[in-house]
Design an enzyme around this catalytic site. Structure first.
Site, PDB file in Angstrom:
ATOM      1  N   TYR A 164     -50.692  37.720  58.084  1.00  0.00           N
ATOM      2  CA  TYR A 164     -49.791  37.228  57.035  1.00  0.00           C
ATOM      3  C   TYR A 164     -49.529  35.732  57.132  1.00  0.00           C
ATOM      4  CZ  TYR A 164     -49.311  42.107  55.872  1.00  0.00           C
ATOM      5  OH  TYR A 164     -49.597  43.398  55.491  1.00  0.00           O
ATOM      6  N   HIS A 292     -58.760  61.327  53.999  1.00  0.00           N
ATOM      7  CA  HIS A 292     -57.823  60.296  53.548  1.00  0.00           C
ATOM      8  C   HIS A 292     -58.566  59.284  52.677  1.00  0.00           C
ATOM      9  CE1 HIS A 292     -53.799  58.512  53.906  1.00  0.00           C
ATOM     10  NE2 HIS A 292     -54.449  57.426  53.544  1.00  0.00           N
ATOM     11  N   ALA A 293     -58.033  59.032  51.510  1.00  0.00           N
ATOM     12  CA  ALA A 293     -58.729  58.204  50.521  1.00  0.00           C
ATOM     13  C   ALA A 293     -59.045  56.815  51.072  1.00  0.00           C
ATOM     14  CB  ALA A 293     -57.869  58.079  49.266  1.00  0.00           C
ATOM     15  N   HIS A 322     -55.225  53.442  42.554  1.00  0.00           N
ATOM     16  CA  HIS A 322     -55.006  52.658  43.778  1.00  0.00           C
ATOM     17  C   HIS A 322     -56.339  52.285  44.433  1.00  0.00           C
ATOM     18  CE1 HIS A 322     -53.104  51.462  47.622  1.00  0.00           C
ATOM     19  NE2 HIS A 322     -54.167  52.042  48.167  1.00  0.00           N
ATOM     20  N   GLU A 323     -57.199  53.287  44.624  1.00  0.00           N
ATOM     21  CA  GLU A 323     -58.479  53.028  45.297  1.00  0.00           C
ATOM     22  C   GLU A 323     -59.373  52.129  44.444  1.00  0.00           C
ATOM     23  OE1 GLU A 323     -58.787  53.671  48.346  1.00  0.00           O
ATOM     24  OE2 GLU A 323     -57.009  54.941  48.467  1.00  0.00           O
ATOM     25  N   HIS A 326     -58.764  48.524  44.937  1.00  0.00           N
ATOM     26  CA  HIS A 326     -59.459  47.905  46.076  1.00  0.00           C
ATOM     27  C   HIS A 326     -60.844  47.425  45.627  1.00  0.00           C
ATOM     28  CE1 HIS A 326     -56.602  48.725  49.259  1.00  0.00           C
ATOM     29  NE2 HIS A 326     -56.641  50.041  49.094  1.00  0.00           N
ATOM     30  N   GLU A 350     -53.608  46.179  48.791  1.00  0.00           N
ATOM     31  CA  GLU A 350     -52.999  47.476  48.488  1.00  0.00           C
ATOM     32  C   GLU A 350     -52.308  47.497  47.129  1.00  0.00           C
ATOM     33  OE1 GLU A 350     -53.730  49.964  50.127  1.00  0.00           O
ATOM     34  OE2 GLU A 350     -54.585  48.930  51.869  1.00  0.00           O
ATOM     35  N   HIS A 452     -52.687  56.917  59.575  1.00  0.00           N
ATOM     36  CA  HIS A 452     -52.868  55.509  59.948  1.00  0.00           C
ATOM     37  C   HIS A 452     -52.667  55.230  61.437  1.00  0.00           C
ATOM     38  CE1 HIS A 452     -52.322  55.727  55.649  1.00  0.00           C
ATOM     39  NE2 HIS A 452     -52.787  54.502  55.510  1.00  0.00           N
ATOM     40  N   ARG A 461     -48.380  46.765  55.377  1.00  0.00           N
ATOM     41  CA  ARG A 461     -49.030  46.319  54.140  1.00  0.00           C
ATOM     42  C   ARG A 461     -48.541  47.105  52.922  1.00  0.00           C
ATOM     43  NH1 ARG A 461     -55.203  47.808  55.534  1.00  0.00           N
ATOM     44  NH2 ARG A 461     -54.728  46.185  57.049  1.00  0.00           N
ATOM     45  N   TYR A 462     -48.251  48.388  53.121  1.00  0.00           N
ATOM     46  CA  TYR A 462     -47.807  49.191  51.980  1.00  0.00           C
ATOM     47  C   TYR A 462     -46.366  48.837  51.596  1.00  0.00           C
ATOM     48  CZ  TYR A 462     -51.981  51.842  53.264  1.00  0.00           C
ATOM     49  OH  TYR A 462     -53.264  52.200  53.579  1.00  0.00           O
TER      50      TYR A 462
HETATM   51  C1  KAW Z   1     -49.353  54.854  48.821  1.00  0.00           C
HETATM   52  C2  KAW Z   1     -50.018  53.729  48.349  1.00  0.00           C
HETATM   53  C3  KAW Z   1     -50.152  53.578  46.993  1.00  0.00           C
HETATM   54  C4  KAW Z   1     -49.646  54.502  46.089  1.00  0.00           C
HETATM   55  C5  KAW Z   1     -48.976  55.623  46.539  1.00  0.00           C
HETATM   56  C6  KAW Z   1     -48.850  55.785  47.903  1.00  0.00           C
HETATM   57  N1  KAW Z   1     -48.280  56.741  48.597  1.00  0.00           N
HETATM   58  C7  KAW Z   1     -48.388  56.451  49.935  1.00  0.00           C
HETATM   59  C8  KAW Z   1     -49.042  55.297  50.105  1.00  0.00           C
HETATM   60  C9  KAW Z   1     -49.366  54.572  51.357  1.00  0.00           C
HETATM   61  C10 KAW Z   1     -50.610  55.045  52.056  1.00  0.00           C
HETATM   62  C11 KAW Z   1     -50.456  56.490  52.552  1.00  0.00           C
HETATM   63  O1  KAW Z   1     -51.122  57.391  52.025  1.00  0.00           O
HETATM   64  O2  KAW Z   1     -49.682  56.708  53.470  1.00  0.00           O
HETATM   65  N2  KAW Z   1     -51.759  54.950  51.186  1.00  0.00           N
HETATM   66  C12 KAW Z   1     -53.035  55.010  51.641  1.00  0.00           C
HETATM   67  O3  KAW Z   1     -53.258  55.182  52.833  1.00  0.00           O
HETATM   68  C13 KAW Z   1     -54.194  54.862  50.676  1.00  0.00           C
HETATM   69  C14 KAW Z   1     -55.529  54.653  51.408  1.00  0.00           C
HETATM   70  C15 KAW Z   1     -56.053  53.191  51.385  1.00  0.00           C
HETATM   71  O4  KAW Z   1     -56.556  52.914  50.130  1.00  0.00           O
HETATM   72  O5  KAW Z   1     -54.973  52.318  51.563  1.00  0.00           O
HETATM   73  C16 KAW Z   1     -57.137  52.961  52.469  1.00  0.00           C
HETATM   74  C17 KAW Z   1     -56.672  53.314  53.910  1.00  0.00           C
HETATM   75  C18 KAW Z   1     -57.827  53.213  54.845  1.00  0.00           C
HETATM   76  C19 KAW Z   1     -58.041  52.035  55.534  1.00  0.00           C
HETATM   77  C20 KAW Z   1     -59.122  51.945  56.409  1.00  0.00           C
HETATM   78  C21 KAW Z   1     -59.976  53.022  56.602  1.00  0.00           C
HETATM   79  C22 KAW Z   1     -59.751  54.200  55.899  1.00  0.00           C
HETATM   80  C23 KAW Z   1     -58.665  54.290  55.019  1.00  0.00           C
HETATM   81  N3  KAW Z   1     -57.485  51.554  52.434  1.00  0.00           N
HETATM   82  C24 KAW Z   1     -58.688  51.129  51.994  1.00  0.00           C
HETATM   83  O6  KAW Z   1     -59.550  51.920  51.661  1.00  0.00           O
HETATM   84  C25 KAW Z   1     -58.916  49.671  51.918  1.00  0.00           C
HETATM   85  C26 KAW Z   1     -60.009  49.210  51.231  1.00  0.00           C
HETATM   86  C27 KAW Z   1     -60.254  47.848  51.123  1.00  0.00           C
HETATM   87  C28 KAW Z   1     -59.405  46.955  51.763  1.00  0.00           C
HETATM   88  C29 KAW Z   1     -58.307  47.410  52.459  1.00  0.00           C
HETATM   89  C30 KAW Z   1     -58.062  48.766  52.536  1.00  0.00           C
HETATM   90 ZN    ZN Z   2     -55.187  51.305  49.789  1.00  0.00          ZN
END
Ligand code: KAW
Ligand code: ZN
Length: 649
Positions: A164, A292-293, A322-323, A326, A350, A452, A461-462
């Site tokens: 950051y 996990h997405a 959301h995805e 990215h 995010e 995570h 980050r979220y």
């Molecule tokens: C959330 C976010 C948005 C909308 C609603 C939500 N509810 C909860 C959340 C927070 C969190 C969660 O589920 O607890 N959301 C995610 O984890 C979504 C998955 C991700 O898209 O953030 C994903 C996580 C990940 C990271 C590394 C390896 C495998 C999964 N991040 C990415 O795919 C990603 C892609 C490019 C750059 C940075 C991150």
């Molecule tokens: Zn994400």
């Protein structure tokens, strides 16, 4: 490993330059990134160990499954599920765990309204996914810290926060949370009351934290699935379009096409053809995958993919946005030099898809795309909509904050291994106001039951995303010429909003994020601000305050209702004192009849206590004094060190 070798090679080359004296700021910036090695700084054997450890934790988490809840068996006389017996019985009857998190447990937590079943699932998931990771995580922390220190950071948390690019990051987010906490507390108090209406005050304490298994989500992180229990004005068209999606025969691909069409309507990039060929949008049935997405940039300008075990629900439709956000970001910065092909900071990455989803989820947009019947713009409909958004965006905030607060303290050594779980619950209670529905101890590892943690993905980050996305929303709405309340804005088809968004995203990581914010806001601010999210929810805040006039706002930790499972060898006070009392029929009877929260059935056959503790109300009854602060009970390893609090006289 291959990547680490390459990175180390580049690092070797880069560090031969006196780059800090270079005149070009972008080149200095490039060097500042290349010269941080991350885990590749570890010696080969430790790098291998760390890589394998992370892999093992991730696979173990992803393969975790639990047995089906069987309400006809394993029950105690009082109807409670018999937790002590379930392992033995599993062996006896050869239960094969078949239920996985996605889709089974996600759906169960969302739809079951049976507190026994919910509590079973809540616990079984933590037994299956969290507990086995505890030992591995300890070693993982050591190695991560070692790598961070080799890079000149204090510990791995310090390293993560460096993303950051600001010295007072912790103060900044602390300040943001302080601004948002009053809104969270109003939502919390209102939801708690609705849950009492549903489950009663022997399950949900009117002044205590909310038991974590009743909020519609495995981690109580978003509460959208209890909209039916909490909706402010029932009997109106539901803003949850899950049923409509199913009725209209939507497939996972249709949901992603729908999301793509929103991006295209803003003049942004369509998904490349390889995206549609190579993405994995449906859970395979022939093997275990990490469900996990996630979104993947193969960094070759053509190959971009999403992996998501998509269900036909509104939640997954939002996740699709959301995805895809990215991927859109990846596409927007693809012409930057490789080292700048990243988000301005992790929270920006995010936020992209969520920004679009803020418009896509408005009732007016859902009508426009035929997913919702006509809804008039009445006060009641507005509140219903804002409330459902708050169950997602506001309910999430403290969780989004505490996950990394916990990890930062673990990495810094402030939380030692023997406190992993108890400190996790301290944070859960303090920030979220949720409590474990049954006793936890230091053999449990509840943080590990959240993706995570084993996958080692930073989480704050979220939290930042959920705030900055409203800054984006406000600015894009302005660009789109929106007038009226912020929550009604829908930027669909606005070329101006699209252009502004493109300007910010195409910078990638080439400039520090405050500059990206400056571009977004036409120079008005370069800081994270809670103003827009507060403005968005302002009508709801007023409504909640009026609803909560007579409500206790906040929660007292010692009001928590916890199911205690007392093992028969509990030789330690205070349990031993309780047990002794329970073994005496006359004393047991008085405990049973008490209204102050200790409920037991036949202790000889069912060593399970319901404890509702309240240290402020020491109870005098039939010559017995029972004083039992909940924090003593919550963590048996804690109270061994303390003076016993329970006295039977
Ligand atoms: C959330 C976010 C948005 C909308 C609603 C939500 N509810 C909860 C959340 C927070 C969190 C969660 O589920 O607890 N959301 C995610 O984890 C979504 C998955 C991700 O898209 O953030 C994903 C996580 C990940 C990271 C590394 C390896 C495998 C999964 N991040 C990415 O795919 C990603 C892609 C490019 C750059 C940075 C991150
Ligand atoms: Zn994400």
């Amino acid at each position: 490993m291959e990547w680490s070798r390459f990175h180390r090679h580049k690092w070797d080359q880069a560090t031969t330059f006196a780059w800090k004296n270079f005149s070009s700021a972008p080149v200095r910036r490039m060097f500042s990134f290349v010269t941080v090695l991350g885990r590749a700084a570890l010696p080969e054997d430790k790098l291998k160990e760390l890589t394998e450890l992370t892999q093992e934790m991730k696979s173990s988490y992803s393969a975790a499954k639990i047995c089906r809840y069987d309400p006809t068996r394993r029950r105690l006389d009082n109807g409670d599920y018999d937790y002590n017996a379930d392992n033995d019985l599993d062996n006896d009857i050869g239960c094969i765990p078949t239920l996985s998190l996605e889709p089974h447990l996600v759906q169960l937590m969302a739809t079951s309204r049976d507190p026994e079943e919910l509590r079973y699932v809540w616990r079984a998931w933590r037994d299956a996914a969290g507990r086995p990771l505890r030992g591995k995580y300890t070693r993982f922390v050591e190695l991560s810290n070692e790598a961070a220190r080799l890079n000149g950071f204090e510990d791995a948390g310090d390293f993560w926060r460096s993303d950051y690019e600001t010295d007072d990051f912790e103060d900044i987010i602390d300040g943001l949370w302080a601004e948002l906490r009053p809104l969270y507390e109003q939502l919390h108090a209102y939801v708690r009351r609705k849950l009492i209406e549903k489950y009663g005050d022997t399950i949900v304490p009117p002044r205590g934290p909310i038991p974590a298994h009743l909020l519609g989500n495995m981690w109580a992180q978003t509460w959208t699935h209890i909209l039916d229990l909490t909706v402010p004005y029932p009997g109106r068209p539901s803003v949850d379009v899950t049923n409509t999606l199913r009725r209209q025969g939507y497939s996972p691909f249709d949901m992603f096409r729908l999301s793509e069409s929103f991006f295209i309507s803003l003049g942004l990039e369509p998904m490349p053809s390889t995206f549609w060929q190579k993405s994995l949008l449906i859970k395979p049935t022939d093997r275990d995958v990490i469900c996990h997405a996630s979104a993947w940039d193969f960094c070759n300008g053509i190959d971009y993919r999403i992996k998501q075990c998509t269900q036909i629900t509104m939640e997954d439709m939002i996740t699709a946005h959301h995805e895809m956000g990215h991927i859109q970001y990846d596409l927007q910065y693809r012409n930057q030099p490789f080292i700048f092909r990243d988000g301005a900071n992790p929270a920006f990455h995010e936020a992209v898809g969520d920004v679009l989803a803020l418009s896509a989820a408005t009732p007016s947009h859902l009508q426009e795309i035929n997913l919702l019947a006509n809804v008039d713009e009445s006060f009641e409909n507005d509140i219903n909509f804002l409330f459902s958004m708050a169950l997602d965006k506001i309910a999430f905030l403290p969780f989004g904050y505490l996950v990394d607060k916990w990890r930062w303290e673990v990495f810094s050594g402030e939380i030692s291994e023997s406190q992993y779980n108890s400190r996790w619950w301290d944070l859960r209670v303090n920030y979220q106001g949720v409590s474990a529905p049954l006793l936890r101890d230091e053999d449990d590892f509840d943080p590990g039951a959240k993706f995570h943690i084993p996958a080692n993905v930073p989480y704050v980050r979220y939290f930042v995303s959920f705030i900055v996305q409203f800054q984006f929303h406000a600015e894009l709405c302005k660009a789109a010429g929106h007038s009226g309340p912020l929550h009604r804005c829908n930027i669909y088809r606005s070329a101006e909003a699209g252009r502004l968004l493109r300007n910010v995203l195409s910078l990638g990581k080439s400039r520090p994020w405050p500059e990206a914010l400056s571009v977004l806001t036409s120079g008005r601010t370069n800081q994270l601000e809670a103003g827009p999210i507060l403005e968005y929810f302002e009508p709801l805040m007023s409504w909640l305050e009026s609803q909560n006039k007579d409500e206790f706002i906040g929660w007292q930790e010692n009001e928590a209702i916890v199911l205690g499972v007392v093992s028969s060898n509990a030789s330690v006070r205070p349990f031993s004192a309780v047990i002794a009392a329970l073994k005496s029929p006359s004393r047991r009877a008085s405990l049973l009849s008490s209204t102050f929260g200790l409920r037991v059935t036949d202790f000889e056959t069912s060593p399970v206590l319901w404890l509702r503790s309240d240290s402020s109300k020491a109870v005098q009854k039939d010559g017995m004094c029972l004083r039992e602060p909940w924090n003593v009970l919550r963590n048996p390893t804690d109270f061994r060190a303390q003076k016993p609090h329970t006295e039977f006289t």
